[in-house]
Design an enzyme around this catalytic site. Structure first.
Site, PDB file in Angstrom:
ATOM      1  N   ASP A  29       0.826  -1.214   0.000  1.00 46.28           N
ATOM      2  CA  ASP A  29       0.000   0.000   0.000  1.00 46.28           C
ATOM      3  C   ASP A  29       0.860   1.263   0.000  1.00 46.28           C
ATOM      4  O   ASP A  29       1.971   1.268   0.507  1.00 46.28           O
ATOM      5  CB  ASP A  29      -0.918  -0.023   1.239  1.00 46.28           C
ATOM      6  CG  ASP A  29      -2.077   0.944   1.096  1.00 46.28           C
ATOM      7  OD1 ASP A  29      -2.371   1.370  -0.032  1.00 46.28           O
ATOM      8  OD2 ASP A  29      -2.689   1.275   2.131  1.00 46.28           O
ATOM      9  N   GLY A  30       0.304   2.318  -0.568  1.00 46.71           N
ATOM     10  CA  GLY A  30       0.966   3.626  -0.508  1.00 46.71           C
ATOM     11  C   GLY A  30       1.574   4.101  -1.820  1.00 46.71           C
ATOM     12  O   GLY A  30       2.262   5.123  -1.846  1.00 46.71           O
ATOM     13  N   ASN A  77     -10.920  -2.689  -5.444  1.00 45.07           N
ATOM     14  CA  ASN A  77     -10.148  -1.747  -6.264  1.00 45.07           C
ATOM     15  C   ASN A  77     -10.798  -1.439  -7.618  1.00 45.07           C
ATOM     16  O   ASN A  77     -10.414  -0.467  -8.285  1.00 45.07           O
ATOM     17  CB  ASN A  77      -8.703  -2.226  -6.464  1.00 45.07           C
ATOM     18  CG  ASN A  77      -7.835  -2.139  -5.218  1.00 45.07           C
ATOM     19  OD1 ASN A  77      -6.923  -2.927  -5.028  1.00 45.07           O
ATOM     20  ND2 ASN A  77      -8.096  -1.168  -4.352  1.00 45.07           N
ATOM     21  N   ARG A  80     -11.985   2.190  -8.313  1.00 44.73           N
ATOM     22  CA  ARG A  80     -11.082   3.317  -8.620  1.00 44.73           C
ATOM     23  C   ARG A  80     -11.381   3.874 -10.017  1.00 44.73           C
ATOM     24  O   ARG A  80     -12.053   3.210 -10.819  1.00 44.73           O
ATOM     25  CB  ARG A  80      -9.635   2.837  -8.555  1.00 44.73           C
ATOM     26  CG  ARG A  80      -9.257   2.416  -7.146  1.00 44.73           C
ATOM     27  CD  ARG A  80      -7.792   2.110  -7.030  1.00 44.73           C
ATOM     28  NE  ARG A  80      -7.489   1.801  -5.633  1.00 44.73           N
ATOM     29  CZ  ARG A  80      -6.313   1.937  -5.079  1.00 44.73           C
ATOM     30  NH1 ARG A  80      -5.295   2.369  -5.790  1.00 44.73           N
ATOM     31  NH2 ARG A  80      -6.116   1.647  -3.806  1.00 44.73           N
ATOM     32  N   SER A 205      -8.043  -4.782   4.991  1.00 50.73           N
ATOM     33  CA  SER A 205      -8.618  -4.470   3.679  1.00 50.73           C
ATOM     34  C   SER A 205      -9.003  -5.720   2.868  1.00 50.73           C
ATOM     35  O   SER A 205      -8.667  -5.828   1.684  1.00 50.73           O
ATOM     36  CB  SER A 205      -7.663  -3.584   2.865  1.00 50.73           C
ATOM     37  OG  SER A 205      -7.420  -2.374   3.547  1.00 50.73           O
TER      38      SER A 205
END
Ligand code: IPE
Ligand code: IPE
Ligand code: MG
Length: 251
Positions: A29-30, A77, A80, A205
């Site tokens: 993540d990130g 996801n 998105r 998550s």
């Protein structure tokens, strides 16, 4: 053609080889925040994140860790922006094609977990080909979670078992934890010993909900593209300090 020199990572002295996790799972993540911090579009973070994963895979192999599972795309996801989703699908396909020769040479066995049927057809084909070509490899088990959701994993296992019951091939009493595990996408892997999440978020998550029952959790504020060997070393050192009791009392 001159062959590329193979980079080998020696195990740091302070890590005990007999107390390493056998299976490491990572929530990568990130990437978006990494890019934003540099004034770049989010996709640049995803691109850099691939290099982090490649290095981590090699490091796990060199340090004798038997399995690495990486969360690449969750069932959530899809929500998105379409450009980002499209970019990721294309990136997965390109990286897979580019890295296959190296994975072959390095004895990596690659597998994918998740509902792959929803992915672009060309990506599914690339995945299938990589799985088949590496299926006899005895080196590290590398699993990529793509369109993966822990809940969906559990539901699809229930569905498979329910069909067997309906067909009269299985009695409800015969459903055990072991049998259930065997119907999850991760059937042939041991449960992760260590879960690493980058970028500071204290949540799972919808990753391997069942399989993480007793994993040690390590969260670092470092963003995924910056997660390097020394960060991994720190995570393993922290892991080796943990007292894994599995519900029992300390010996
Ligand atoms: C993780 O990075 C990669 C994927 C989920 C595909 P993010 O894209 O979630 O990055 P942040 O969390 O927005 O910084
Ligand atoms: C988890 O990261 C999914 C992957 C790394 C593939 P997210 O960025 O999607 O998770 P949330 O939204 O912060 O929970
Ligand atoms: Mg994120």
């Amino acid at each position: 053609m001159i062959p590329k020199p193979v980079v080998r990572y020696p195990l740091p002295n302070d890590l005990q080889p007999d107390r390493l996790p056998q299976h490491v799972a990572v929530i990568m993540d990130g990437n978006g925040r990494w890019a934003k911090g540099r004034g770049l579009p989010r996709i640049m973070g995803h691109r850099r994140g691939v290099d982090t994963l490649k290095t981590l895979l090699r490091c796990c192999r060199d340090w004798g860790i038997g399995a690495l599972t990486a969360y690449a795309f969750s069932t959530e996801n899809w929500g998105r922006p379409v450009e980002e989703v499209d970019f990721l699908m294309t990136l997965f396909e390109r990286v897979l094609r580019q890295e296959l020769i190296e994975m072959m040479a390095e004895n990596v066995r690659i597998r994918f977990v998740g509902d792959l049927s929803a992915l672009p057809l060309s990506l599914q084909q690339e995945m299938q080909s990589a799985v088949t070509k590496t299926q006899h490899h005895q080196g590290i088990n590398f699993t990529v979670a793509t369109n993966y959701g822990g809940r969906e994993d559990i539901v699809q296992a229930c569905r498979a078992l329910a069909s067997q019951v309906q067909a009269g091939n299985l009695a409800p009493e015969e459903i055990t934890e072991a049998l259930f595990s065997h119907h999850l996408y991760t059937a042939n892997l041991p449960d992760p010993d260590l879960l690493i999440r980058t970028s500071g978020e204290m949540r799972i998550s919808n990753f391997l909900l069942w399989q993480l029952a007793y994993a040690e959790i390590y969260v670092t504020d470092t963003l995924w593209p910056d997660f390097d060997i020394s960060e991994f070393h720190r995570a393993l050192a922290a892991y080796q300090q943990r007292d894994r009791r599995f519900g029992k009392v300390k010996a």
